[in-house]
Design an enzyme around this catalytic site. Sequence first.
Site, short mmCIF file in Angstrom:
data_model
loop_
_atom_site.label_atom_id
_atom_site.label_comp_id
_atom_site.label_asym_id
_atom_site.label_seq_id
_atom_site.Cartn_x
_atom_site.Cartn_y
_atom_site.Cartn_z
N GLY A 129 32.18 44.60 44.06
CA GLY A 129 33.10 45.58 43.50
C GLY A 129 32.89 45.68 42.01
N HIS B 140 41.93 44.30 37.44
CA HIS B 140 41.14 44.71 36.26
C HIS B 140 41.75 45.94 35.60
CE1 HIS B 140 37.64 42.09 36.17
NE2 HIS B 140 37.36 42.29 37.45
N GLN C 270 35.62 47.16 33.54
CA GLN C 270 34.54 46.21 33.28
C GLN C 270 33.36 46.84 32.55
OE1 GLN C 270 34.67 44.81 37.58
NE2 GLN C 270 33.99 42.95 36.56
N CYS D 158 33.78 36.72 39.56
CA CYS D 158 33.93 38.00 38.84
C CYS D 158 32.72 38.21 37.96
CB CYS D 158 35.20 37.97 37.99
SG CYS D 158 35.51 39.51 37.10
N LEU D 159 32.20 39.42 37.98
CA LEU D 159 31.03 39.73 37.15
C LEU D 159 31.37 39.60 35.66
CD1 LEU D 159 29.67 42.80 39.15
CD2 LEU D 159 28.77 40.45 39.15
N HIS E 38 41.65 42.46 43.55
CA HIS E 38 40.92 41.95 42.37
C HIS E 38 40.58 43.12 41.43
CE1 HIS E 38 37.63 39.30 40.54
NE2 HIS E 38 37.25 40.51 40.17
N GLU E 39 40.08 44.22 41.99
CA GLU E 39 39.70 45.37 41.14
C GLU E 39 40.94 46.03 40.52
OE1 GLU E 39 36.81 45.15 40.54
OE2 GLU E 39 35.94 44.31 42.36
O1 GNR Z 1 31.18 40.38 43.26
C1 GNR Z 1 32.35 39.98 43.32
N1 GNR Z 1 32.69 39.08 44.27
C2 GNR Z 1 33.99 38.71 44.56
C3 GNR Z 1 34.19 37.60 45.36
C4 GNR Z 1 35.46 37.19 45.70
C5 GNR Z 1 36.54 37.91 45.23
C6 GNR Z 1 36.38 39.01 44.42
C7 GNR Z 1 35.10 39.41 44.08
S1 GNR Z 1 34.88 40.81 43.10
C8 GNR Z 1 33.35 40.44 42.33
C9 GNR Z 1 32.86 41.62 41.50
C10 GNR Z 1 33.84 41.85 40.36
O2 GNR Z 1 33.93 41.14 39.41
N2 GNR Z 1 34.64 42.86 40.49
O3 GNR Z 1 35.57 43.08 39.55
NI NI Z 2 35.99 41.18 38.64
#
Ligand code: GNR
Ligand code: NI
Length: 170
Positions: A49, A140, A54, A94-95, A136-137
């Site tokens: 995601g 952000h 980001q 998270c990236l 999670h997104e």
């Molecule tokens: O690539 C991603 N893997 C992930 C693994 C577990 C829970 C959430 C994520 S999201 C993350 C990519 C990202 O940072 N999205 O904002």
């Molecule tokens: Ni993230």
Amino acid sequence: MALLPILEFPDPRLRTKAVDVDPAELSTPAFQTLLDDMFQTMYEAPGIGLAASQVDMHKRFMVIDVSEDRSRPMVFVNPQIVSSEGGQVYQEGCLSVPGIYADVTRADTITVRFLDRQGQPQELTTDGLLAVCIQHEMDHLIGKLFVDYLSPLKREMVRKKLAKARKHAA
Ligand code: GNR
Ligand code: NI
């Protein structure tokens, strides 16, 4: 298409609260190209995601693909969670916080309303990894990171670890 730079914790720009997308913007070539660039950036990272926040775009949208073979791109514009149930613990990454993984508790089943990339209203009920990723997104988009669910001490350890990793990479 272009790879976009991803902001990393503790960059203060990740704390910006995103604003709604004007639906009229969805039909513009600039917006559609931005979506393609975000998918390319997410797939290349690789991640499941990517929220607009980001890549320093503070509007309420994100791209997601949780499929094994990277064949199910999903776009969520102006997402709203209208119901959520239960709880699940998932080890998140998270990236924007590279190399750090920690357990986070989130709702198990959610129903989300959003616009798709054509601007059509959609409603989706889902659970498991896709539900984790949507939550999670959406965090952000309000300037929240998964490390905010950790204790202040653990978050400080994460900050130091990333600073050290960057120093070694430089
Ligand atoms: O690539 C991603 N893997 C992930 C693994 C577990 C829970 C959430 C994520 S999201 C993350 C990519 C990202 O940072 N999205 O904002
Ligand atoms: Ni993230």
